[in-house]
Design a protein around this motif. Structure first.
Motif, PDB file in Angstrom:
ATOM      1  N   PHE A 205      23.827  35.008  36.461  1.00  0.00           N
ATOM      2  CA  PHE A 205      25.257  34.841  36.303  1.00  0.00           C
ATOM      3  C   PHE A 205      25.767  33.332  35.922  1.00  0.00           C
ATOM      4  CE2 PHE A 205      29.057  34.851  37.615  1.00  0.00           C
ATOM      5  CZ  PHE A 205      30.071  35.882  36.970  1.00  0.00           C
ATOM      6  N   TYR A 206      26.469  33.686  34.958  1.00  0.00           N
ATOM      7  CA  TYR A 206      27.452  32.259  34.630  1.00  0.00           C
ATOM      8  C   TYR A 206      28.856  32.690  34.084  1.00  0.00           C
ATOM      9  CZ  TYR A 206      25.583  31.747  29.941  1.00  0.00           C
ATOM     10  OH  TYR A 206      24.639  32.604  29.193  1.00  0.00           O
ATOM     11  N   LEU A 207      29.991  31.896  34.140  1.00  0.00           N
ATOM     12  CA  LEU A 207      30.827  31.672  33.351  1.00  0.00           C
ATOM     13  C   LEU A 207      31.515  31.333  32.334  1.00  0.00           C
ATOM     14  CD1 LEU A 207      33.033  32.753  36.820  1.00  0.00           C
ATOM     15  CD2 LEU A 207      32.467  33.988  34.947  1.00  0.00           C
ATOM     16  N   VAL A 208      32.266  31.228  31.383  1.00  0.00           N
ATOM     17  CA  VAL A 208      32.509  30.111  30.355  1.00  0.00           C
ATOM     18  C   VAL A 208      34.366  29.964  30.064  1.00  0.00           C
ATOM     19  CG1 VAL A 208      32.476  29.672  27.573  1.00  0.00           C
ATOM     20  CG2 VAL A 208      31.159  31.308  28.846  1.00  0.00           C
ATOM     21  N   ASP A 209      34.406  28.853  30.935  1.00  0.00           N
ATOM     22  CA  ASP A 209      36.294  28.575  31.107  1.00  0.00           C
ATOM     23  C   ASP A 209      36.636  28.312  29.772  1.00  0.00           C
ATOM     24  OD1 ASP A 209      38.350  27.721  32.064  1.00  0.00           O
ATOM     25  OD2 ASP A 209      37.916  26.323  33.249  1.00  0.00           O
ATOM     26  N   ASP A 210      38.256  28.159  29.319  1.00  0.00           N
ATOM     27  CA  ASP A 210      38.093  27.523  28.199  1.00  0.00           C
ATOM     28  C   ASP A 210      38.493  26.205  28.178  1.00  0.00           C
ATOM     29  OD1 ASP A 210      39.690  27.440  26.425  1.00  0.00           O
ATOM     30  OD2 ASP A 210      41.853  28.418  26.406  1.00  0.00           O
ATOM     31  N   SER A 211      38.116  25.471  27.631  1.00  0.00           N
ATOM     32  CA  SER A 211      37.825  23.705  27.534  1.00  0.00           C
ATOM     33  C   SER A 211      39.166  23.587  27.233  1.00  0.00           C
ATOM     34  CB  SER A 211      37.108  23.408  27.125  1.00  0.00           C
ATOM     35  OG  SER A 211      37.424  23.838  25.063  1.00  0.00           O
ATOM     36  N   ALA A 212      40.095  23.922  26.958  1.00  0.00           N
ATOM     37  CA  ALA A 212      41.481  23.939  25.912  1.00  0.00           C
ATOM     38  C   ALA A 212      42.676  24.021  27.430  1.00  0.00           C
ATOM     39  CB  ALA A 212      42.422  24.509  25.117  1.00  0.00           C
ATOM     40  N   ASN A 213      42.018  24.895  28.153  1.00  0.00           N
ATOM     41  CA  ASN A 213      42.774  25.616  29.435  1.00  0.00           C
ATOM     42  C   ASN A 213      41.994  25.676  30.263  1.00  0.00           C
ATOM     43  OD1 ASN A 213      45.117  25.814  30.789  1.00  0.00           O
ATOM     44  ND2 ASN A 213      44.350  28.871  29.972  1.00  0.00           N
ATOM     45  N   ALA A 217      39.752  26.612  39.392  1.00  0.00           N
ATOM     46  CA  ALA A 217      40.275  27.524  40.643  1.00  0.00           C
ATOM     47  C   ALA A 217      39.933  28.969  40.882  1.00  0.00           C
ATOM     48  CB  ALA A 217      40.861  27.190  41.921  1.00  0.00           C
ATOM     49  N   PHE A 218      40.490  28.961  39.932  1.00  0.00           N
ATOM     50  CA  PHE A 218      39.629  30.510  39.281  1.00  0.00           C
ATOM     51  C   PHE A 218      38.724  30.596  38.939  1.00  0.00           C
ATOM     52  CE2 PHE A 218      40.050  33.331  34.949  1.00  0.00           C
ATOM     53  CZ  PHE A 218      40.065  34.653  36.263  1.00  0.00           C
ATOM     54  N   GLN A 219      37.391  29.948  38.531  1.00  0.00           N
ATOM     55  CA  GLN A 219      36.380  30.029  38.305  1.00  0.00           C
ATOM     56  C   GLN A 219      35.474  30.148  39.274  1.00  0.00           C
ATOM     57  OE1 GLN A 219      35.877  31.015  34.845  1.00  0.00           O
ATOM     58  NE2 GLN A 219      37.976  30.089  34.170  1.00  0.00           N
ATOM     59  N   ARG A 220      35.794  29.291  40.306  1.00  0.00           N
ATOM     60  CA  ARG A 220      35.160  29.084  41.198  1.00  0.00           C
ATOM     61  C   ARG A 220      35.023  30.206  42.117  1.00  0.00           C
ATOM     62  NH1 ARG A 220      37.189  24.754  42.487  1.00  0.00           N
ATOM     63  NH2 ARG A 220      39.006  25.100  43.938  1.00  0.00           N
ATOM     64  N   ALA A 221      36.193  30.281  42.010  1.00  0.00           N
ATOM     65  CA  ALA A 221      36.741  32.105  43.096  1.00  0.00           C
ATOM     66  C   ALA A 221      35.808  33.233  42.897  1.00  0.00           C
ATOM     67  CB  ALA A 221      38.049  32.908  43.285  1.00  0.00           C
ATOM     68  N   ILE A 222      35.566  33.382  41.463  1.00  0.00           N
ATOM     69  CA  ILE A 222      34.727  34.619  41.012  1.00  0.00           C
ATOM     70  C   ILE A 222      33.644  34.340  40.904  1.00  0.00           C
ATOM     71  CG2 ILE A 222      34.105  35.371  38.774  1.00  0.00           C
ATOM     72  CD1 ILE A 222      36.474  34.591  37.598  1.00  0.00           C
ATOM     73  N   ILE A 223      32.798  32.879  41.166  1.00  0.00           N
ATOM     74  CA  ILE A 223      31.410  32.577  40.836  1.00  0.00           C
ATOM     75  C   ILE A 223      30.889  32.814  42.554  1.00  0.00           C
ATOM     76  CG2 ILE A 223      30.120  30.844  40.971  1.00  0.00           C
ATOM     77  CD1 ILE A 223      30.426  31.208  38.868  1.00  0.00           C
ATOM     78  N   GLU A 224      31.812  32.224  43.440  1.00  0.00           N
ATOM     79  CA  GLU A 224      31.773  32.520  44.984  1.00  0.00           C
ATOM     80  C   GLU A 224      31.583  33.553  45.712  1.00  0.00           C
ATOM     81  OE1 GLU A 224      30.831  30.410  47.480  1.00  0.00           O
ATOM     82  OE2 GLU A 224      30.817  28.684  45.193  1.00  0.00           O
ATOM     83  N   ALA A 225      32.755  35.021  44.647  1.00  0.00           N
ATOM     84  CA  ALA A 225      32.331  36.094  44.808  1.00  0.00           C
ATOM     85  C   ALA A 225      31.223  36.800  44.514  1.00  0.00           C
ATOM     86  CB  ALA A 225      33.409  37.116  44.326  1.00  0.00           C
TER      87      ALA A 225
END
Length: 309
Positions: A205-213, A217-225
């Motif tokens: 599993f991985y996430l794609v964040d928005d490089s412009a925004n 911390a939001f991404q990290r919370a999802i990964i940890e869950a």
């Protein structure tokens, strides 16, 4: 895994497809499952507890599809809106079923706290054919732009347009599969008349964040869950996932609006794209669905806890 470098069976190497090649490609597509049985019937059952409404229609003769979105019935204008989308790429199964499972099992947990808007299957033609593109060989997840050539994308844009300024968070549910390398990326290269360059599929599993925004911390919370449900994709030897730098465990960044990705349609403060790997020997379909549900819940929990920060 790495892909074969065999020539794609449609088109001439180095020459973009024309109408004949697109028609040949379309003639090869086969329906493998039923949008009505898998999605519409589930939505009919959910309509006993939630608001289910049509937001558009797709016409791919002889096929016709109605597009549906789910809302909580206690919609309150003063509350922020959370958008969940799935099935932008129809072959990414847990995106569809994870979104439906979230509504069924967890959406009620957020009653009176946020307004939920869920579009569980943005691309039903592709869902039935287990494909990335729509019937016109267009990738909806590169088509979230004004005057979009993909009606799937245009319909979703119209749905959220009146609400856009009030959407606080948008999570778009996806998968990365082995067929990305064996079928879909070779087809893309052939369609565009470009050489196919084999790559690696990340296991996990991985996430794609928005490089412009970026919202680390939001991404990290999802990964940890999600880590409690399934494994997180590691970086490759170059510190990358799919040729994008890993900025935190299980997180890469794309310019989502620039690329026309679904995650860029709202301009929301918090956005992310989930990616699970259903072909992993370490994950079951049930785990993939659960990972999507856990990701949605973790995302909502984070924004509720930090909305005023």
């Amino acid at each position: 895994m790495t892909a074969t470098t065999a020539q794609y069976p449609i088109g001439t190497p180095g020459v973009p497809w024309g109408d004949a090649e697109r028609a040949q490609w379309l003639s090869r597509q086969v329906r493998h499952r039923s949008y009505h049985d898998d999605v519409v019937r589930t939505l009919e059952r959910l309509s006993e507890r939630f608001g289910v409404a049509e937001y558009g229609q797709l016409h791919y003769p002889p096929d016709h599809y109605r597009l549906f979105a789910v809302r909580n019935r206690d919609w309150r204008d003063r509350l922020p809106i959370v958008l969940v989308t799935g099935g932008v790429h129809g072959y990414e199964t847990s995106g569809v079923h994870g979104a439906l499972q979230f509504v069924d099992r967890r959406a009620a947990d957020y009653a009176g706290r946020v307004n939920l808007l869920v579009a569980p299957c943005v691309s039903p033609w592709a869902y039935e054919r287990i494909h990335r593109w729509n019937a016109n060989a267009i990738d909806p997840n590169r088509s979230f732009r004004e005057n979009s050539a993909a009606e799937e994308s245009a319909a979703l844009i119209r749905l959220i347009a009146p609400l856009r300024d009030r959407i606080l968070m948008h999570i778009d549910l996806h998968e990365t599969t082995d067929t990305d390398e064996t079928e879909f990326r070779p087809a893309l290269a052939a369609r565009d008349g470009k050489p196919f360059e084999p790559g690696l599929i990340p296991d996990g599993f991985y996430l794609v964040d928005d490089s412009a925004n970026p919202q680390p911390a939001f991404q990290r919370a999802i990964i940890e869950a999600v880590r409690k449900v399934t494994h997180i994709a590691p970086a490759d030897a170059n510190g990358q996932i799919l040729q994008a730098n890993v900025v935190a465990p299980g997180v890469i960044q794309y310019p989502v609006q620039q690329l026309g990705l679904c995650a860029g349609i709202t301009g929301a403060r918090y956005t992310t794209t989930t990616e699970v790997y259903p072909d992993s020997p370490r994950a079951t379909p049930e785990q993939c669905n659960e990972a999507q549900v856990v990701a949605v819940c973790a995302a909502i929990d984070f924004v509720l806890a930090n909305a005023n920060n």
